[in-house]
Every structure is written in structure tokens, then in C-alpha cells.
Motif scaffolding. Structure first.
Motif, PDB file in Angstrom:
ATOM      1  N   SER A  65      13.508  60.635  83.295  1.00 19.15           N
ATOM      2  CA  SER A  65      13.957  59.810  84.412  1.00 19.15           C
ATOM      3  C   SER A  65      13.239  60.126  85.729  1.00 19.15           C
ATOM      4  CB  SER A  65      15.465  59.975  84.598  1.00 19.15           C
ATOM      5  OG  SER A  65      15.774  61.352  84.795  1.00 19.15           O
ATOM      6  N   ALA A  86      17.442  59.838  70.022  1.00 16.41           N
ATOM      7  CA  ALA A  86      17.863  58.448  70.231  1.00 16.41           C
ATOM      8  C   ALA A  86      16.984  57.480  69.445  1.00 16.41           C
ATOM      9  CB  ALA A  86      17.793  58.109  71.717  1.00 16.41           C
ATOM     10  N   GLN A  90      18.653  51.291  70.678  1.00 18.23           N
ATOM     11  CA  GLN A  90      19.958  51.450  71.296  1.00 18.23           C
ATOM     12  C   GLN A  90      19.963  50.806  72.677  1.00 18.23           C
ATOM     13  OE1 GLN A  90      20.134  55.734  71.243  1.00 18.23           O
ATOM     14  NE2 GLN A  90      21.543  55.748  69.494  1.00 18.23           N
ATOM     15  N   ALA A  91      21.086  50.247  73.066  1.00 20.27           N
ATOM     16  CA  ALA A  91      21.185  49.598  74.379  1.00 20.27           C
ATOM     17  C   ALA A  91      20.920  50.582  75.519  1.00 20.27           C
ATOM     18  CB  ALA A  91      22.558  48.955  74.536  1.00 20.27           C
ATOM     19  N   ASP A  92      21.363  51.811  75.350  1.00 18.56           N
ATOM     20  CA  ASP A  92      21.195  52.812  76.403  1.00 18.56           C
ATOM     21  C   ASP A  92      20.067  53.800  76.082  1.00 18.56           C
ATOM     22  OD1 ASP A  92      22.478  54.003  74.269  1.00 18.56           O
ATOM     23  OD2 ASP A  92      23.884  55.139  75.515  1.00 18.56           O
ATOM     24  N   PRO A  94      16.923  56.036  76.222  1.00 20.28           N
ATOM     25  CA  PRO A  94      16.228  56.589  77.391  1.00 20.28           C
ATOM     26  C   PRO A  94      14.797  56.060  77.476  1.00 20.28           C
ATOM     27  CG  PRO A  94      16.453  58.257  75.671  1.00 20.28           C
ATOM     28  CD  PRO A  94      17.195  57.047  75.207  1.00 20.28           C
ATOM     29  N   LYS A  95      14.428  55.583  78.647  1.00 22.69           N
ATOM     30  CA  LYS A  95      13.081  55.050  78.863  1.00 22.69           C
ATOM     31  C   LYS A  95      12.582  55.481  80.237  1.00 22.69           C
ATOM     32  CE  LYS A  95      13.781  51.068  75.936  1.00 22.69           C
ATOM     33  NZ  LYS A  95      13.928  49.620  75.857  1.00 22.69           N
TER      34      LYS A  95
END
Length: 124
Positions: A65, A86, A90-92, A94-95
Motif C-alpha cells: 500500500s 490472497a 477476491q473483491a478486497d 491487495p493491489k
């Protein structure tokens, strides 16, 4: 590029050629290569950093982040995106900031990190 060649050489059957490549890499390293490793929660992130440092290349681990401004201020010669437990679907998931693709430096994605690069580049 020379760092990646050295990493590949270490695990290949090139044997004595590794020392010649490592010497060449040391000469190229005089400009202070700095690798920024973005951590997505992989259990191997510390090992990745250790392997980079074994080649006398400075590296730091930061969370995925981290802002693009902080990345630019660090002035890395390359980025490594670590793995993650992850899933990219997945909707959440991490990117990192998509602007990492516009830094003009090499990016190595390992496991989940490669999936992130594919996703940021518009792939599936």
C-alpha cells in the motif's frame, strides 16, 4: 537485468561461470542498485530480500500500500512484488498503486505478484 541473471545463474548448472557473472555484477552495482520489495503478505518476502542482499544489492521491504510518491522518493532501480495468500479475484484483493507500471523500471512479480502485474496490465 544483471541481478536477475545472477539469481538465475545461482540455481543453474553454470557452475564456475557464476563467479565471473557475480564479479561483473559487482562492477555494475557501483551505481547503488536499490530494489524495493512490495509485501503482499507472503511467507517468503524476507527470503526474497535475503537473496537480493546476498548479491550485495540494497533492498527494502515495504507494504504493498506504499504510495507512488514514496516509491519515487526511494528511487528504486527495480521492484519485486511478493506473493500473497490472497486471490487476485477476491473483491478486497491487495493491489498496489497502478502507477507502478509507469515508473519505467523493471518489475518482477513472484506468484501473486505476477497475478497482480497481469491484472494491472489488463490481462486475465
Amino acid at each position: 537485468m544483471s541481478l536477475l541473471l545472477c539469481m538465475l545463474c545461482r540455481h543453474s548448472s553454470l557452475g564456475s561461470r557464476h563467479s565471473a557473472l557475480n564479479s561483473r555484477h559487482s562492477a555494475l552495482n557501483s551505481a547503488m542498485d536499490k530494489i524495493l520489495i512490495l509485501d503482499f503478505g507472503s511467507q517468503y518476502t524476507q527470503l526474497i530480500a535475503r537473496r537480493v542482499r546476498e548479491f550485495r544489492v540494497y533492498s527494502e521491504i515495504h507494504p504493498y500500500s506504499i504510495s507512488i510518491a514514496e516509491i519515487r522518493a526511494f528511487r528504486p532501480t527495480a521492484l519485486i512484488l511478493s506473493g500473497s495468500p490472497a486471490s487476485i479475484y477476491q473483491a478486497d484483493a491487495p493491489k498496489p498503486d497502478p502507477a507502478i507500471l509507469e515508473l519505467g523500471i523493471p518489475i518482477l512479480g513472484i506468484c501473486y505478484g505476477l497475478c497482480v502485474l497481469t491484472d494491472l496490465g489488463g490481462g486475465e
